[in-house]
Design an enzyme around this catalytic site. Structure first.
Site, PDB file in Angstrom:
ATOM      1  N   TRP A 128       1.607   4.081   7.573  1.00  0.00           N
ATOM      2  CA  TRP A 128       1.286   3.632   6.210  1.00  0.00           C
ATOM      3  C   TRP A 128       1.993   2.339   5.837  1.00  0.00           C
ATOM      4  O   TRP A 128       1.466   1.545   5.051  1.00  0.00           O
ATOM      5  CB  TRP A 128       1.656   4.748   5.240  1.00  0.00           C
ATOM      6  CG  TRP A 128       1.410   4.455   3.801  1.00  0.00           C
ATOM      7  CD1 TRP A 128       0.198   4.248   3.201  1.00  0.00           C
ATOM      8  CD2 TRP A 128       2.397   4.359   2.774  1.00  0.00           C
ATOM      9  NE1 TRP A 128       0.373   4.032   1.845  1.00  0.00           N
ATOM     10  CE2 TRP A 128       1.715   4.096   1.554  1.00  0.00           C
ATOM     11  CE3 TRP A 128       3.785   4.484   2.755  1.00  0.00           C
ATOM     12  CZ2 TRP A 128       2.379   3.948   0.336  1.00  0.00           C
ATOM     13  CZ3 TRP A 128       4.445   4.338   1.545  1.00  0.00           C
ATOM     14  CH2 TRP A 128       3.750   4.070   0.351  1.00  0.00           C
ATOM     15  N   TYR A 129       3.180   2.084   6.401  1.00  0.00           N
ATOM     16  CA  TYR A 129       3.911   0.867   6.065  1.00  0.00           C
ATOM     17  C   TYR A 129       3.094  -0.358   6.492  1.00  0.00           C
ATOM     18  O   TYR A 129       2.763  -0.518   7.671  1.00  0.00           O
ATOM     19  CB  TYR A 129       5.260   0.811   6.771  1.00  0.00           C
ATOM     20  CG  TYR A 129       6.231   1.927   6.429  1.00  0.00           C
ATOM     21  CD1 TYR A 129       6.087   2.708   5.295  1.00  0.00           C
ATOM     22  CD2 TYR A 129       7.314   2.202   7.266  1.00  0.00           C
ATOM     23  CE1 TYR A 129       6.974   3.732   4.999  1.00  0.00           C
ATOM     24  CE2 TYR A 129       8.221   3.219   6.964  1.00  0.00           C
ATOM     25  CZ  TYR A 129       8.047   3.987   5.836  1.00  0.00           C
ATOM     26  OH  TYR A 129       8.934   4.990   5.552  1.00  0.00           O
ATOM     27  N   SER A 130       2.806  -1.206   5.540  1.00  0.00           N
ATOM     28  CA  SER A 130       2.003  -2.412   5.798  1.00  0.00           C
ATOM     29  C   SER A 130       0.698  -2.071   6.504  1.00  0.00           C
ATOM     30  O   SER A 130       0.171  -2.881   7.278  1.00  0.00           O
ATOM     31  CB  SER A 130       2.809  -3.441   6.608  1.00  0.00           C
ATOM     32  OG  SER A 130       3.916  -3.918   5.853  1.00  0.00           O
ATOM     33  N   THR A 131       0.190  -0.856   6.232  1.00  0.00           N
ATOM     34  CA  THR A 131      -1.051  -0.346   6.833  1.00  0.00           C
ATOM     35  C   THR A 131      -1.169  -0.692   8.323  1.00  0.00           C
ATOM     36  O   THR A 131      -2.162  -1.246   8.787  1.00  0.00           O
ATOM     37  CB  THR A 131      -2.294  -0.860   6.069  1.00  0.00           C
ATOM     38  OG1 THR A 131      -2.243  -2.292   5.977  1.00  0.00           O
ATOM     39  CG2 THR A 131      -2.365  -0.264   4.681  1.00  0.00           C
TER      40      THR A 131
END
Length: 342
Positions: free
Chosen positions: A58-61
């Site tokens: 999910w971080y920075s997709t």
């Protein structure tokens, strides 16, 4: 850097883990660093002997995994690293591209490995509890991921102790892989996991990794302007008791000739409740701050000074960022008293 046993497993990790939510793409959140500014930070951590790095799809997709793992594996051999990543949060508008279903977990681990450029992760973590998926489905899927060789161990994050214990009980009942790690928030401003989660993990030999030792930056000045704009969870902190505790961190830091960051991180280390504290950094100097905290100790009087104002508060799991938190008790905190003499 010291290396320790990760709970009851045979895995050895560095005493600190670098959290990398702030690395990836500024297009995702304004306070996140792009790749060019991230490389010097990752290199500083690796040069200091830190082998454990925490990521999430999910971080920075997804860009987070590409930058962090891609950079580190260029600097050292993959097997010298302990790489963790997580799955749960939506990665697209697709209704099945979120949660802890078998479909999403299988899809997520494959995409994460592709982005990271490796064929396995050391630790695969469910980012939160999924009330819409049967626990049996989740734990069976995670067991199959481990059996496939795509993950060595599994962990969980940000849920209630009863949920975590129930998931492990389902795994044990069926002979499936159990969680060996709980990742939870922990700082001088948020100690609610001391009630049930940390005692449960200690009794079960489960490694505890703790994040946000600076309370999302509040303990060192309330966070950057960009963090305040793009991180609504900073609003969880800020009442008079939080301000009192933050003032005490600053007072003690001044007396000891330390930075507030070092004091806040040293407190987490000193509690004995965190197997491996997770720290974040947006500059190489902050890596050095985290490492310096390893050698800081407090007297009983200093610990009491930092801890005394704390009161029970809402759980992070219950927090809605559109409203302010409700303290369960209120204490006067007009001005911080002088720090105890070292």
């Amino acid at each position: 850097m010291d290396y320790i046993r990760f709970g009851a497993t045979g895995l050895k990790t560095s005493r600190l883990c670098m959290g990398t939510m702030g690395i990836g793409s500024s297009a995702w959140k304004g306070w996140v660093l792009d790749a060019d500014k991230s490389v010097p930070i990752l290199k500083a951590a690796l040069d200091a002997g830190i082998t454990f790095y925490d990521m999430a799809d999910w971080y920075s997709t997804g860009v987070n995994e590409e930058v962090v793992a891609g950079t580190l594996t260029k600097l050292t051999h993959r097997d010298n690293l302990v790489l963790a990543t997580k799955a749960f949060y939506p990665m697209s508008a697709d209704a099945n591209d979120q949660g802890l279903s078998r479909k999403h977990l299988f899809r997520s681990i494959d995409r994460s490995l592709q982005r990271m450029g490796t064929d396995y992760v050391d630790l695969y973590i469910v980012h939160a509890f999924d009330p819409d998926t049967p626990i049996e489905e989740t734990m069976c899927a995670l067991n199959d991921i481990v059996r496939s060789g795509k993950a060595r161990y599994i962990g969980a994050s940000t849920m209630y102790a009863w949920q975590f214990a129930k998931m492990n009980a389902v795994a044990e009942k069926n002979g499936w892989t159990r969680f060996v790690n709980m990742q939870c928030q922990y700082s001088l401003l948020y100690r609610e996991e001391e009630r049930e989660m940390m005692p449960y993990c200690q009794s079960e030999g489960i490694a505890v990794t703790t994040f946000s030792p600076l309370a999302r930056g509040y303990l060192v000045g309330g966070g950057s302007a960009a963090r305040k704009e793009f991180d609504p969870f900073l609003d969880f902190f800020g009442d008079e008791i939080d301000r009192e505790i933050a003032a005490r961190v600053v007072n003690l830091a001044k007396q000891r000739g330390l930075s507030p960051s070092q004091v806040a991180q040293a407190w987490v280390l000193s509690t004995g409740n965190s197997t491996v504290p997770i720290f974040g950094a947006d500059h190489p100097d902050q890596v050095r701050d985290a490492i310096a905290a390893l050698s800081i100790s407090f007297s009983a009087e200093e610990r009491a000074y930092l801890e005394e104002p704390y009161r029970p508060r809402d759980m992070i799991n219950d927090y809605n960022p559109v409203r302010r938190p409700r303290a369960l008790s209120v204490a006067s905190a007009a001005a911080a008293p002088a720090a105890p003499k070292a």
